[in-house]
Write a protein that holds these residues in place. Sequence first.
Motif, PDB file in Angstrom:
ATOM      1  N   THR A 225       0.838  -1.192   0.000  1.00 55.98           N
ATOM      2  CA  THR A 225       0.000   0.000   0.000  1.00 55.98           C
ATOM      3  C   THR A 225       0.870   1.237   0.000  1.00 55.98           C
ATOM      4  O   THR A 225       1.783   1.359   0.820  1.00 55.98           O
ATOM      5  CB  THR A 225      -0.927   0.020   1.234  1.00 55.98           C
ATOM      6  OG1 THR A 225      -1.778  -1.128   1.208  1.00 55.98           O
ATOM      7  CG2 THR A 225      -1.780   1.281   1.240  1.00 55.98           C
TER       8      THR A 225
ATOM      9  N   SER B 299     -10.788  10.523  -6.193  1.00 47.65           N
ATOM     10  CA  SER B 299     -11.850  10.566  -5.190  1.00 47.65           C
ATOM     11  C   SER B 299     -12.352  11.993  -5.080  1.00 47.65           C
ATOM     12  O   SER B 299     -11.568  12.930  -5.033  1.00 47.65           O
ATOM     13  CB  SER B 299     -11.312  10.090  -3.840  1.00 47.65           C
ATOM     14  OG  SER B 299     -12.240  10.364  -2.804  1.00 47.65           O
TER      15      SER B 299
ATOM     16  N   GLY C   8     -15.385   8.523   1.157  1.00 46.81           N
ATOM     17  CA  GLY C   8     -16.354   7.490   0.831  1.00 46.81           C
ATOM     18  C   GLY C   8     -16.668   7.332  -0.645  1.00 46.81           C
ATOM     19  O   GLY C   8     -17.413   6.432  -1.032  1.00 46.81           O
TER      20      GLY C   8
ATOM     21  N   THR D 251     -14.975   6.973  -4.503  1.00 45.55           N
ATOM     22  CA  THR D 251     -13.809   6.806  -5.364  1.00 45.55           C
ATOM     23  C   THR D 251     -14.269   6.381  -6.747  1.00 45.55           C
ATOM     24  O   THR D 251     -15.378   5.850  -6.906  1.00 45.55           O
ATOM     25  CB  THR D 251     -12.840   5.748  -4.812  1.00 45.55           C
ATOM     26  OG1 THR D 251     -13.496   4.473  -4.777  1.00 45.55           O
ATOM     27  CG2 THR D 251     -12.362   6.103  -3.412  1.00 45.55           C
TER      28      THR D 251
ATOM     29  N   ASN E 186      -6.242  -0.758  -6.195  1.00 46.90           N
ATOM     30  CA  ASN E 186      -7.465  -0.436  -5.463  1.00 46.90           C
ATOM     31  C   ASN E 186      -7.202   0.748  -4.555  1.00 46.90           C
ATOM     32  O   ASN E 186      -6.063   0.974  -4.133  1.00 46.90           O
ATOM     33  CB  ASN E 186      -7.935  -1.631  -4.620  1.00 46.90           C
ATOM     34  CG  ASN E 186      -8.743  -2.609  -5.443  1.00 46.90           C
ATOM     35  OD1 ASN E 186      -9.771  -2.259  -6.014  1.00 46.90           O
ATOM     36  ND2 ASN E 186      -8.265  -3.836  -5.525  1.00 46.90           N
TER      37      ASN E 186
ATOM     38  N   SER F 111      -9.119   3.434  -1.356  1.00 45.31           N
ATOM     39  CA  SER F 111     -10.198   3.683  -0.405  1.00 45.31           C
ATOM     40  C   SER F 111     -10.074   5.123   0.071  1.00 45.31           C
ATOM     41  O   SER F 111      -8.999   5.726  -0.014  1.00 45.31           O
ATOM     42  CB  SER F 111     -10.110   2.709   0.775  1.00 45.31           C
ATOM     43  OG  SER F 111      -8.867   2.864   1.448  1.00 45.31           O
ATOM     44  N   ARG F 112     -11.145   5.676   0.549  1.00 46.99           N
ATOM     45  CA  ARG F 112     -11.113   7.061   1.055  1.00 46.99           C
ATOM     46  C   ARG F 112     -12.048   7.120   2.267  1.00 46.99           C
ATOM     47  O   ARG F 112     -13.201   7.541   2.177  1.00 46.99           O
ATOM     48  CB  ARG F 112     -11.585   8.034  -0.039  1.00 46.99           C
ATOM     49  CG  ARG F 112     -11.468   9.488   0.382  1.00 46.99           C
ATOM     50  CD  ARG F 112     -10.197  10.108  -0.033  1.00 46.99           C
ATOM     51  NE  ARG F 112     -10.061  11.486   0.402  1.00 46.99           N
ATOM     52  CZ  ARG F 112     -10.492  12.549  -0.289  1.00 46.99           C
ATOM     53  NH1 ARG F 112     -11.117  12.379  -1.441  1.00 46.99           N
ATOM     54  NH2 ARG F 112     -10.295  13.760   0.180  1.00 46.99           N
ATOM     55  N   SER F 113     -11.538   6.703   3.394  1.00 54.91           N
ATOM     56  CA  SER F 113     -12.359   6.685   4.605  1.00 54.91           C
ATOM     57  C   SER F 113     -12.375   8.044   5.298  1.00 54.91           C
ATOM     58  O   SER F 113     -13.290   8.338   6.076  1.00 54.91           O
ATOM     59  CB  SER F 113     -11.867   5.598   5.565  1.00 54.91           C
ATOM     60  OG  SER F 113     -10.504   5.813   5.878  1.00 54.91           O
TER      61      SER F 113
ATOM     62  N   ARG G  20      -3.608   0.699  -3.114  1.00 60.47           N
ATOM     63  CA  ARG G  20      -3.236  -0.683  -2.856  1.00 60.47           C
ATOM     64  C   ARG G  20      -2.875  -1.377  -4.158  1.00 60.47           C
ATOM     65  O   ARG G  20      -3.622  -1.298  -5.141  1.00 60.47           O
ATOM     66  CB  ARG G  20      -4.405  -1.404  -2.192  1.00 60.47           C
ATOM     67  CG  ARG G  20      -4.196  -2.877  -1.913  1.00 60.47           C
ATOM     68  CD  ARG G  20      -3.441  -3.086  -0.637  1.00 60.47           C
ATOM     69  NE  ARG G  20      -3.291  -4.518  -0.310  1.00 60.47           N
ATOM     70  CZ  ARG G  20      -2.397  -4.980   0.538  1.00 60.47           C
ATOM     71  NH1 ARG G  20      -1.565  -4.155   1.179  1.00 60.47           N
ATOM     72  NH2 ARG G  20      -2.332  -6.280   0.789  1.00 60.47           N
TER      73      ARG G  20
END
Lengths: 115, 116
Positions: A20, A49, A53, A55, A65, A67-69, A77
């Motif tokens: 990552t 993004s 939340g 993307t 891959n 993510s956008r928390s 990733r």
Amino acid sequence: NAGVTQTPKFRILKIGQSMTLQCTQDMNHNYMYWYRQDPGMGLKLIYYSVGAGITDKGEVPNGYNVSRSTTEDFPLRLELAAPSQTSVYFCASSYSQGLWGGELFFGEGSRLTVL
Amino acid sequence: DQQVKQNSPSLSVQEGRISILNCDYTNSMFDYFLWYKKYPAEGPTFLISISSIKDKNEDGRFTVFLNKSAKHLSLHIVPSQPGDSAVYFCAADEAFNAGNNRKLIWGLGTSLAVNP
């Protein structure tokens, strides 16, 4: 302000390994991006993004891959690393993508080699 | 197919003279153009931009000219300084999915060397 911070700056992976790339920004920007730059080539958008939340795929998303928390963080990733993923990866952020686009702020880049 | 073309991979000029970096594009839907500067081992940094409603934008030593009919833009640096030695990328803004999710299309860059 630190701006856009990427880690690690350098990494060597073996084929099939995963890793990552971390990216964080402290400018409260809604928009974040991952680009890759191959030698002698322009920047290609991998994922982006528009807010926490949310993307979406860019031009070259296969093998990656995201993510956008949170607003600040946008990790990339790599699953099952392949030699074709050897590249320099840049994370960027912008305040908006309004009518006239928006200035992108880039991190320093992460140089990844897959052997 | 390269929609944004920077046909000169490299350019060398003398300190104090003018540097002219060129960029051509093929997509008439582009409406915003940006120049970024990149030093080795660093990320690109924004330099100057121009929207399609203008034909010139100036910021200190840097001026960008846009010729929409020719689908051509150029970056002028006057006077050139050794610290300007870097790779310069031209980028064009394109509507993405016909919404507000725009993405930039990048040229391959021109490496500028300003010699003392």
